[in-house]
Design a protein around this motif. Structure first.
Motif, mmCIF file in Angstrom:
data_model
loop_
_atom_site.group_PDB
_atom_site.id
_atom_site.type_symbol
_atom_site.label_atom_id
_atom_site.label_comp_id
_atom_site.label_asym_id
_atom_site.label_seq_id
_atom_site.Cartn_x
_atom_site.Cartn_y
_atom_site.Cartn_z
ATOM 1 N N ALA A 52 -8.369 -2.244 5.151
ATOM 2 C CA ALA A 52 -7.244 -2.973 4.550
ATOM 3 C C ALA A 52 -6.346 -2.028 3.762
ATOM 4 C CB ALA A 52 -7.758 -4.089 3.649
ATOM 5 N N LEU A 53 -6.945 -1.150 2.970
ATOM 6 C CA LEU A 53 -6.155 -0.205 2.180
ATOM 7 C C LEU A 53 -5.457 0.812 3.071
ATOM 8 C CD1 LEU A 53 -8.644 0.430 -0.762
ATOM 9 C CD2 LEU A 53 -6.563 -0.979 -0.804
ATOM 10 N N GLY A 54 -6.122 1.212 4.130
ATOM 11 C CA GLY A 54 -5.556 2.195 5.046
ATOM 12 C C GLY A 54 -4.334 1.703 5.794
ATOM 13 N N HIS A 55 -4.175 0.389 5.901
ATOM 14 C CA HIS A 55 -3.019 -0.172 6.598
ATOM 15 C C HIS A 55 -1.787 -0.312 5.709
ATOM 16 C CE1 HIS A 55 -5.889 -1.698 9.774
ATOM 17 N NE2 HIS A 55 -4.974 -1.036 10.451
ATOM 18 N N LEU A 56 -1.938 -0.054 4.420
ATOM 19 C CA LEU A 56 -0.810 -0.230 3.506
ATOM 20 C C LEU A 56 0.128 0.964 3.561
ATOM 21 C CD1 LEU A 56 -2.670 -1.627 0.373
ATOM 22 C CD2 LEU A 56 -1.296 -2.912 2.030
ATOM 23 N N ASP A 57 1.415 0.673 3.603
ATOM 24 C CA ASP A 57 2.436 1.710 3.607
ATOM 25 C C ASP A 57 2.454 2.419 2.254
ATOM 26 O OD1 ASP A 57 4.669 3.150 4.664
ATOM 27 O OD2 ASP A 57 5.976 1.886 3.447
ATOM 28 N N GLY A 58 2.399 3.739 2.278
ATOM 29 C CA GLY A 58 2.482 4.509 1.044
ATOM 30 C C GLY A 58 1.176 4.681 0.315
ATOM 31 N N VAL A 59 0.048 4.316 0.966
ATOM 32 C CA VAL A 59 -1.266 4.420 0.326
ATOM 33 C C VAL A 59 -2.144 5.382 1.123
ATOM 34 C CG1 VAL A 59 -3.385 3.169 -0.296
ATOM 35 C CG2 VAL A 59 -1.146 2.097 -0.620
ATOM 36 N N GLU A 60 -2.796 6.297 0.420
ATOM 37 C CA GLU A 60 -3.796 7.181 1.018
ATOM 38 C C GLU A 60 -5.137 6.866 0.376
ATOM 39 O OE1 GLU A 60 -2.713 11.291 0.732
ATOM 40 O OE2 GLU A 60 -0.766 10.941 1.668
ATOM 41 N N ARG A 66 7.155 3.239 -2.532
ATOM 42 C CA ARG A 66 6.870 2.464 -1.325
ATOM 43 C C ARG A 66 5.951 1.268 -1.544
ATOM 44 N NH1 ARG A 66 5.054 7.253 2.400
ATOM 45 N NH2 ARG A 66 4.612 5.627 3.915
ATOM 46 N N THR A 67 5.199 1.261 -2.649
ATOM 47 C CA THR A 67 4.302 0.134 -2.918
ATOM 48 C C THR A 67 3.988 0.059 -4.407
ATOM 49 O OG1 THR A 67 2.328 -1.023 -2.127
ATOM 50 C CG2 THR A 67 2.109 1.353 -2.560
ATOM 51 N N ARG A 68 3.308 -1.009 -4.792
ATOM 52 C CA ARG A 68 2.933 -1.232 -6.197
ATOM 53 C C ARG A 68 1.431 -1.505 -6.283
ATOM 54 N NH1 ARG A 68 6.048 -5.341 -5.077
ATOM 55 N NH2 ARG A 68 4.671 -6.817 -6.097
ATOM 56 N N PRO A 69 0.835 -1.280 -7.443
ATOM 57 C CA PRO A 69 -0.595 -1.580 -7.593
ATOM 58 C C PRO A 69 -0.957 -3.027 -7.241
ATOM 59 C CG PRO A 69 0.119 -0.213 -9.412
ATOM 60 C CD PRO A 69 1.364 -0.596 -8.642
ATOM 61 N N GLU A 70 -0.053 -3.960 -7.528
ATOM 62 C CA GLU A 70 -0.324 -5.368 -7.223
ATOM 63 C C GLU A 70 -0.487 -5.594 -5.721
ATOM 64 O OE1 GLU A 70 2.394 -4.356 -9.035
ATOM 65 O OE2 GLU A 70 1.595 -4.811 -11.016
ATOM 66 N N VAL A 71 0.277 -4.886 -4.923
ATOM 67 C CA VAL A 71 0.169 -5.004 -3.468
ATOM 68 C C VAL A 71 -1.192 -4.480 -3.007
ATOM 69 C CG1 VAL A 71 1.122 -4.177 -1.275
ATOM 70 C CG2 VAL A 71 2.667 -4.876 -3.118
ATOM 71 N N THR A 105 -4.068 -4.284 -4.849
ATOM 72 C CA THR A 105 -5.143 -5.208 -5.225
ATOM 73 C C THR A 105 -5.096 -6.488 -4.384
ATOM 74 O OG1 THR A 105 -3.838 -6.065 -7.085
ATOM 75 C CG2 THR A 105 -5.451 -4.331 -7.582
ATOM 76 N N ASP A 106 -3.903 -6.946 -4.046
ATOM 77 C CA ASP A 106 -3.786 -8.135 -3.197
ATOM 78 C C ASP A 106 -4.392 -7.891 -1.815
ATOM 79 O OD1 ASP A 106 -2.596 -9.591 -5.195
ATOM 80 O OD2 ASP A 106 -0.553 -9.442 -4.378
ATOM 81 N N ALA A 107 -4.256 -6.692 -1.276
ATOM 82 C CA ALA A 107 -4.836 -6.369 0.036
ATOM 83 C C ALA A 107 -6.357 -6.485 -0.008
ATOM 84 C CB ALA A 107 -4.418 -4.975 0.480
ATOM 85 N N VAL A 108 -6.956 -6.049 -1.115
ATOM 86 C CA VAL A 108 -8.408 -6.182 -1.278
ATOM 87 C C VAL A 108 -8.784 -7.649 -1.422
ATOM 88 C CG1 VAL A 108 -10.387 -5.583 -2.727
ATOM 89 C CG2 VAL A 108 -8.607 -3.874 -2.296
ATOM 90 N N ARG A 109 -8.033 -8.394 -2.196
ATOM 91 C CA ARG A 109 -8.304 -9.832 -2.365
ATOM 92 C C ARG A 109 -8.192 -10.581 -1.043
ATOM 93 N NH1 ARG A 109 -4.951 -9.256 -7.489
ATOM 94 N NH2 ARG A 109 -6.558 -8.859 -9.043
ATOM 95 N N ASP A 110 -7.246 -10.175 -0.205
ATOM 96 C CA ASP A 110 -7.088 -10.808 1.109
ATOM 97 C C ASP A 110 -8.329 -10.623 1.985
ATOM 98 O OD1 ASP A 110 -4.576 -11.708 0.427
ATOM 99 O OD2 ASP A 110 -3.504 -10.172 1.584
ATOM 100 N N GLU A 111 -9.130 -9.592 1.691
ATOM 101 C CA GLU A 111 -10.374 -9.354 2.430
ATOM 102 C C GLU A 111 -11.537 -10.165 1.854
ATOM 103 O OE1 GLU A 111 -10.744 -7.590 5.324
ATOM 104 O OE2 GLU A 111 -8.550 -7.635 5.190
ATOM 105 N N GLY A 112 -11.301 -10.868 0.724
ATOM 106 C CA GLY A 112 -12.321 -11.726 0.153
ATOM 107 C C GLY A 112 -13.039 -11.169 -1.063
ATOM 108 N N TYR A 113 -12.513 -10.101 -1.635
ATOM 109 C CA TYR A 113 -13.124 -9.474 -2.822
ATOM 110 C C TYR A 113 -12.147 -9.539 -3.975
ATOM 111 C CZ TYR A 113 -15.630 -7.669 1.178
ATOM 112 O OH TYR A 113 -16.321 -7.581 2.366
ATOM 113 N N ASP A 114 -12.668 -9.452 -5.189
ATOM 114 C CA ASP A 114 -11.804 -9.448 -6.357
ATOM 115 C C ASP A 114 -11.571 -7.999 -6.770
ATOM 116 O OD1 ASP A 114 -10.228 -10.511 -8.348
ATOM 117 O OD2 ASP A 114 -11.889 -10.713 -9.747
ATOM 118 N N ALA A 115 -10.348 -7.630 -7.032
ATOM 119 C CA ALA A 115 -10.014 -6.247 -7.386
ATOM 120 C C ALA A 115 -9.133 -6.204 -8.605
ATOM 121 C CB ALA A 115 -9.296 -5.569 -6.216
ATOM 122 N N HIS A 116 -9.405 -5.226 -9.464
ATOM 123 C CA HIS A 116 -8.624 -4.992 -10.663
ATOM 124 C C HIS A 116 -8.399 -3.494 -10.804
ATOM 125 C CE1 HIS A 116 -9.263 -9.118 -11.990
ATOM 126 N NE2 HIS A 116 -10.525 -8.963 -11.622
#
Length: 70
Positions: A23-31, A48-53, A55-66
């Motif tokens: 999930a994180l690997g698919h985000l634009d601007g994230v390594e 290209r992206t924000r921390p909220e985007v 953490t939301d990608a992790v939440r979309d996978e069913g986990y809580d992220a902060h």
């Protein structure tokens, strides 16, 4: 690139790690630097992206992220 450390709850196995890494690997601007049960380290381009985007990608996978202290 800015570093970002995530604290993730709800992960318990290698499948969880793989799911979050993908999930994180698919985000634009994230390594992805490292993903383990309960945490992830990435670098991201603030233009290209924000921390909220991220953490939301992790939440979309069913986990809580902060964002954790860097």
């Amino acid at each position: 690139m800015e570093p970002l450390q995530l604290a993730i709850t709800g992960m318990s196995c290698g499948h969880c790690v793989a799911s979050v890494r993908k999930a994180l690997g698919h985000l634009d601007g994230v390594e992805v630097q490292d993903v383990a049960v309960g945490s992830a380290r990435v670098t991201y381009d603030p233009a290209r992206t924000r921390p909220e985007v991220i953490t939301d990608a992790v939440r979309d996978e069913g986990y809580d992220a902060h964002v954790a202290a860097v």
